[in-house]
Scaffold this motif. Structure first.
Motif, short mmCIF file in Angstrom:
data_model
loop_
_atom_site.label_atom_id
_atom_site.label_comp_id
_atom_site.label_asym_id
_atom_site.label_seq_id
_atom_site.Cartn_x
_atom_site.Cartn_y
_atom_site.Cartn_z
N MET A 160 0.84 -1.21 0.00
CA MET A 160 0.00 0.00 0.00
C MET A 160 0.87 1.25 0.00
O MET A 160 2.05 1.20 0.36
N GLU A 161 0.28 2.34 -0.43
CA GLU A 161 0.89 3.66 -0.34
C GLU A 161 -0.09 4.58 0.36
O GLU A 161 -1.30 4.47 0.17
N GLU A 162 0.43 5.49 1.13
CA GLU A 162 -0.45 6.43 1.83
C GLU A 162 0.21 7.81 1.84
O GLU A 162 1.44 7.91 1.85
N PRO A 163 -0.58 8.86 1.85
CA PRO A 163 -0.01 10.21 1.89
C PRO A 163 0.44 10.59 3.29
O PRO A 163 0.03 9.98 4.27
N LEU A 164 1.29 11.58 3.37
CA LEU A 164 1.65 12.21 4.63
C LEU A 164 0.91 13.54 4.71
O LEU A 164 0.66 14.19 3.70
N GLU A 241 -12.26 12.64 12.73
CA GLU A 241 -11.54 13.48 13.68
C GLU A 241 -11.51 14.93 13.18
O GLU A 241 -11.35 15.18 11.98
N LYS A 242 -11.63 15.83 14.09
CA LYS A 242 -11.67 17.25 13.72
C LYS A 242 -10.27 17.82 13.60
O LYS A 242 -9.77 18.54 14.46
N LEU A 243 -9.60 17.42 12.51
CA LEU A 243 -8.25 17.88 12.25
C LEU A 243 -8.18 18.55 10.89
O LEU A 243 -8.76 18.05 9.91
N PHE A 244 -7.48 19.66 10.84
CA PHE A 244 -7.20 20.32 9.57
C PHE A 244 -6.00 19.62 8.94
O PHE A 244 -4.98 19.42 9.61
N LYS A 245 -6.11 19.22 7.68
CA LYS A 245 -5.06 18.42 7.05
C LYS A 245 -4.60 19.05 5.74
O LYS A 245 -5.41 19.55 4.96
N ILE A 246 -3.29 19.00 5.54
CA ILE A 246 -2.68 19.44 4.28
C ILE A 246 -1.80 18.31 3.77
O ILE A 246 -0.91 17.84 4.47
N ASN A 247 -2.06 17.87 2.52
CA ASN A 247 -1.22 16.84 1.92
C ASN A 247 0.19 17.34 1.71
O ASN A 247 0.39 18.45 1.22
N LEU A 248 1.17 16.51 2.06
CA LEU A 248 2.56 16.85 1.78
C LEU A 248 2.86 16.57 0.31
O LEU A 248 2.62 15.47 -0.17
N THR A 249 3.38 17.59 -0.36
CA THR A 249 3.84 17.42 -1.74
C THR A 249 5.19 18.12 -1.89
O THR A 249 5.54 19.00 -1.11
N PRO A 255 3.12 14.12 -4.73
CA PRO A 255 2.76 13.70 -3.36
C PRO A 255 3.91 12.97 -2.67
O PRO A 255 4.62 12.17 -3.28
N ILE A 256 4.10 13.26 -1.38
CA ILE A 256 5.07 12.54 -0.56
C ILE A 256 4.34 11.34 0.04
O ILE A 256 3.39 11.50 0.81
N LEU A 257 4.77 10.13 -0.33
CA LEU A 257 4.05 8.92 0.04
C LEU A 257 4.86 8.03 0.97
O LEU A 257 6.08 7.94 0.86
N ARG A 258 4.17 7.38 1.86
CA ARG A 258 4.75 6.38 2.77
C ARG A 258 4.34 5.00 2.25
O ARG A 258 3.14 4.71 2.11
N ARG A 259 5.31 4.16 1.91
CA ARG A 259 5.01 2.86 1.32
C ARG A 259 5.13 1.73 2.36
O ARG A 259 5.96 1.78 3.25
N THR A 260 4.28 0.73 2.18
CA THR A 260 4.32 -0.47 3.00
C THR A 260 4.57 -1.66 2.08
O THR A 260 3.89 -1.83 1.07
N TRP A 261 5.56 -2.49 2.46
CA TRP A 261 5.98 -3.61 1.63
C TRP A 261 5.82 -4.93 2.36
O TRP A 261 5.94 -4.99 3.58
N ILE A 262 5.58 -6.00 1.59
CA ILE A 262 5.73 -7.34 2.14
C ILE A 262 7.06 -7.88 1.62
O ILE A 262 7.39 -7.70 0.43
N ILE A 263 7.82 -8.52 2.48
CA ILE A 263 9.11 -9.09 2.10
C ILE A 263 9.17 -10.54 2.54
O ILE A 263 8.57 -10.91 3.57
#
Length: 285
Positions: A160-164, A241-249, A255-263
């Motif tokens: 999976m990939e997810e934004p920061l 959740e009541k949070l103001f969010k800004i995507n990191l780019t 987009p700055i993405l956080r990746r999850t891998w299976i190894i």
């Protein structure tokens, strides 16, 4: 010397403590000490010394520990091979999983997998991604799930990939971040570098870190209470959740993405339960 002795030596070498080892193995301290003395008599050498720092292994003791670990590994592989000969997906699946992924994503994955393969049991260890990689390397687990981009010489698959996000309890602007209070948290090296590289590209001055906490979850709670902003991965955030969010780019808008891998090791796929789980994960969107 048998499986119980191999297990005892391995556990004692890890704990370096008689009491902790006895508790882990669910035996009494005298029983553990007796087995250790019996081994020393059998081989005619001293295996351990007990000092102020706990149990210390002699050179002969360390050699026997390595032998025990090899024998435990071979025994486990033999059991897996015999189960595999039946052509059924059953047995124990050993997983090493990043703690964050284990807390937020793994339970539903294992539930769905167990629905398909009810004869499979799970042995799950969690920790930092670097620790998980080491567990796969040492054959302690069949499959690792790690967060971040790490070098792994064998098989890997992007899960999976997810934004920061920059998150705050109120609306803020990216241009003001260097002058706003930031809450920092302890995390693995790969995420630290990802955030630091983004910051260096965007700003010429360091962040104003006013609070350091141990975990991301604690950081989020502090942010929800208006104590500062934070930079968090999407896996942690709930839409309610009541949070103001800004995507990191990046400056160019990537987009700055956080990746999850299976190894895993390619040879591990010869075990039916491992192949079934890897194929199952590959189907996840």
């Amino acid at each position: 010397m048998d499986e119980r002795d191999w297990t005892m030596l391995h556990a004692l070498y890890e704990a370096k403590n008689i009491t902790k080892t006895a508790e882990k193995l669910c035996i009494s301290q005298p029983a553990l000490t007796y087995r250790l003395q019996r081994l020393e008599k059998e081989f005619g050498v001293t295996l351990v010394y007990t000092g102020r720092k706990g149990v210390e292994f002699t050179a002969q003791g360390e050699h026997l520990v390595r032998y025990s670990e090899d024998m435990l590994l071979q025994l486990r592989k033999t059991k897996e091979y015999l189960l595999n000969m039946e052509g059924k997906v059953r047995g124990t699946l050993r997983l090493g999983v990043s703690s964050m992924f284990a807390g937020y994503k793994l339970p539903s994955i294992l539930k769905n997998f167990h629905n398909e393969y009810p004869d499979v049991d799970f042995n799950v260890t969690t920790g930092w991604s670097a620790e998980v990689i080491n567990s796969v390397y040492k054959h302690d687990v069949h499959v690792g799930i790690v967060r971040g981009d790490y070098n792994w010489p064998e098989e890997k698959h992007l899960l999976m990939e997810e934004p920061l996000f920059v998150v705050s309890d109120r609306e803020i602007s990216l241009k003001d971040l260097p002058n706003l209070p930031r809450i920092n948290y302890n995390t693995d090296t790969s995420l630290k570098l990802l955030i630091e590289d983004w910051w260096k590209e965007m700003y010429s001055q360091p962040p104003s870190i006013t609070m350091e906490v141990d975990k991301m979850e604690t950081c989020k709670k502090m942010t929800l209470n208006g104590l500062g902003y934070a930079i968090l991965p999407g896996i942690l955030l709930d839409e309610n959740e009541k949070l103001f969010k800004i995507n990191l780019t990046s400056k160019s808008g990537i987009p700055i993405l956080r990746r999850t891998w299976i190894i895993y090791r390619k040879k591990s796929l010869e075990v039916s339960v491992v192949k079934a789980f890897v194929d199952f994960l590959k189907r996840i969107k």
